[in-house]
Design an enzyme around this catalytic site. Sequence first.
Site, PDB file in Angstrom:
ATOM      1  N   ASN A   1     -10.507  -9.765  20.159  1.00 54.84           N
ATOM      2  CA  ASN A   1     -10.468 -11.052  20.841  1.00 54.84           C
ATOM      3  C   ASN A   1     -11.011 -10.809  22.251  1.00 54.84           C
ATOM      4  OD1 ASN A   1      -9.680 -13.189  22.574  1.00 54.84           O
ATOM      5  ND2 ASN A   1      -8.083 -13.809  21.143  1.00 54.84           N
TER       6      ASN A   1
ATOM      7  N   GLU B   1     -12.260 -15.882  19.983  1.00 52.44           N
ATOM      8  CA  GLU B   1     -12.300 -16.551  21.295  1.00 52.44           C
ATOM      9  C   GLU B   1     -13.609 -16.284  22.039  1.00 52.44           C
ATOM     10  OE1 GLU B   1      -8.883 -18.045  23.605  1.00 52.44           O
ATOM     11  OE2 GLU B   1      -7.976 -16.135  23.034  1.00 52.44           O
TER      12      GLU B   1
ATOM     13  N   ASP C   1      -7.252 -11.865  15.295  1.00 56.56           N
ATOM     14  CA  ASP C   1      -6.115 -12.117  16.175  1.00 56.56           C
ATOM     15  C   ASP C   1      -5.146 -12.975  15.380  1.00 56.56           C
ATOM     16  OD1 ASP C   1      -4.251 -12.933  17.983  1.00 56.56           O
ATOM     17  OD2 ASP C   1      -5.681 -13.767  19.431  1.00 56.56           O
TER      18      ASP C   1
ATOM     19  N   ASN D   1      -1.982 -13.557  16.071  1.00 56.27           N
ATOM     20  CA  ASN D   1      -0.952 -14.215  16.867  1.00 56.27           C
ATOM     21  C   ASN D   1       0.416 -14.145  16.194  1.00 56.27           C
ATOM     22  OD1 ASN D   1      -1.856 -15.070  19.485  1.00 56.27           O
ATOM     23  ND2 ASN D   1      -3.202 -16.554  18.506  1.00 56.27           N
TER      24      ASN D   1
ATOM     25  N   ASP E   1      -3.151  -8.053  16.832  1.00 62.28           N
ATOM     26  CA  ASP E   1      -4.505  -7.979  16.270  1.00 62.28           C
ATOM     27  C   ASP E   1      -4.461  -7.008  15.099  1.00 62.28           C
ATOM     28  OD1 ASP E   1      -6.298  -9.486  18.418  1.00 62.28           O
ATOM     29  OD2 ASP E   1      -4.716  -8.365  19.457  1.00 62.28           O
TER      30      ASP E   1
ATOM     31  N   ASP F   1      -7.673  -9.859  27.570  1.00 62.76           N
ATOM     32  CA  ASP F   1      -6.259  -9.485  27.464  1.00 62.76           C
ATOM     33  C   ASP F   1      -5.952  -8.758  26.139  1.00 62.76           C
ATOM     34  OD1 ASP F   1      -6.830 -11.978  26.363  1.00 62.76           O
ATOM     35  OD2 ASP F   1      -4.947 -12.905  26.977  1.00 62.76           O
ATOM     36  N   HIS F   2      -6.945  -8.695  25.245  1.00 55.11           N
ATOM     37  CA  HIS F   2      -6.794  -7.959  23.981  1.00 55.11           C
ATOM     38  C   HIS F   2      -7.646  -6.688  23.986  1.00 55.11           C
ATOM     39  CE1 HIS F   2      -5.002 -11.340  21.509  1.00 55.11           C
ATOM     40  NE2 HIS F   2      -5.463 -12.014  22.560  1.00 55.11           N
TER      41      HIS F   2
END
Length: 256
Positions: free
Chosen positions: A7, A34, A145, A147, A217, A246-247
């Site tokens: 991501n 994303e 991802d 989530n 992930d 952030d990933h």
Amino acid sequence: MKIASWNVNSLNVRLPHLQQWLASAVPDVVGLQETKLDDPRFPDTELVGLGYRSVFAGQKTYNGVAILSREPATDVQIGIPGFDDEQKRVIAATVGGVRVINLYVVNGQDVGTDKYAYKLRWLDAVHDWVADELQRHPQLVVLGDFNIAPDARDVHDPEVWNEYHILTSAAERTALQRLLDLGLHDAFRLHHDDAGVFSWWDYRQAAFRRNLGLRIDLTLVSEALRTRCSGAGIDREPRSWERPSDHAPAWVELAG
DNA sequence: ATGGTTGGAACCCAA
């Protein structure tokens, strides 16, 4: 065959990181999430120089997914068949005989919200579609991802990230388990059983430096690929670079 | 701790 998921949280901003990481990690296939850009703005020519072709399904501002591959991708599917969804969260393609489904799973905001209901509905549709895909493609990888953090080892504080919290709630974990029950395996857990290995750290409160993260992930491999899966891991390094996603990228290695 | 940070839009939303 090395297959990765990342991501990037805006491919516009992260293209230099992606290029640097592709050059050092040299994956054969990468699922991106994303990307946050429209198809006409996808930087496919910039990636050709590194040996990657791209298939993508983007939109402005939010969401957006892509599959990069060194070999051509065929039978590209965008979206979940039969599931009406304006958000570009799904792209699938076949590369080197392996079917790759790349998911940007709905975040869900908070338990009990409309977005949470959408997440569960969306995961339900993914389940039925993946069941179908497994019939057609025994060599199947479902990555992205998610989530969802699979269990307590995958969160830094299980007391906070409990069965009532978004990303770890009972219904989310049940949805993930239903996917696994189709005959899929969390590739990371085929090779590691330690706690505290994460793929996402909040930008806030110096979470990365303090390793306050989650492993959300994931790469799920079918039974036929389980025996071929010779390794899996998460590359923390790009998360330490300046102005990072952030990933961090997660990867699996398939032998043969 | 209802905070905090980032990205992309448009002066807030989603994560």
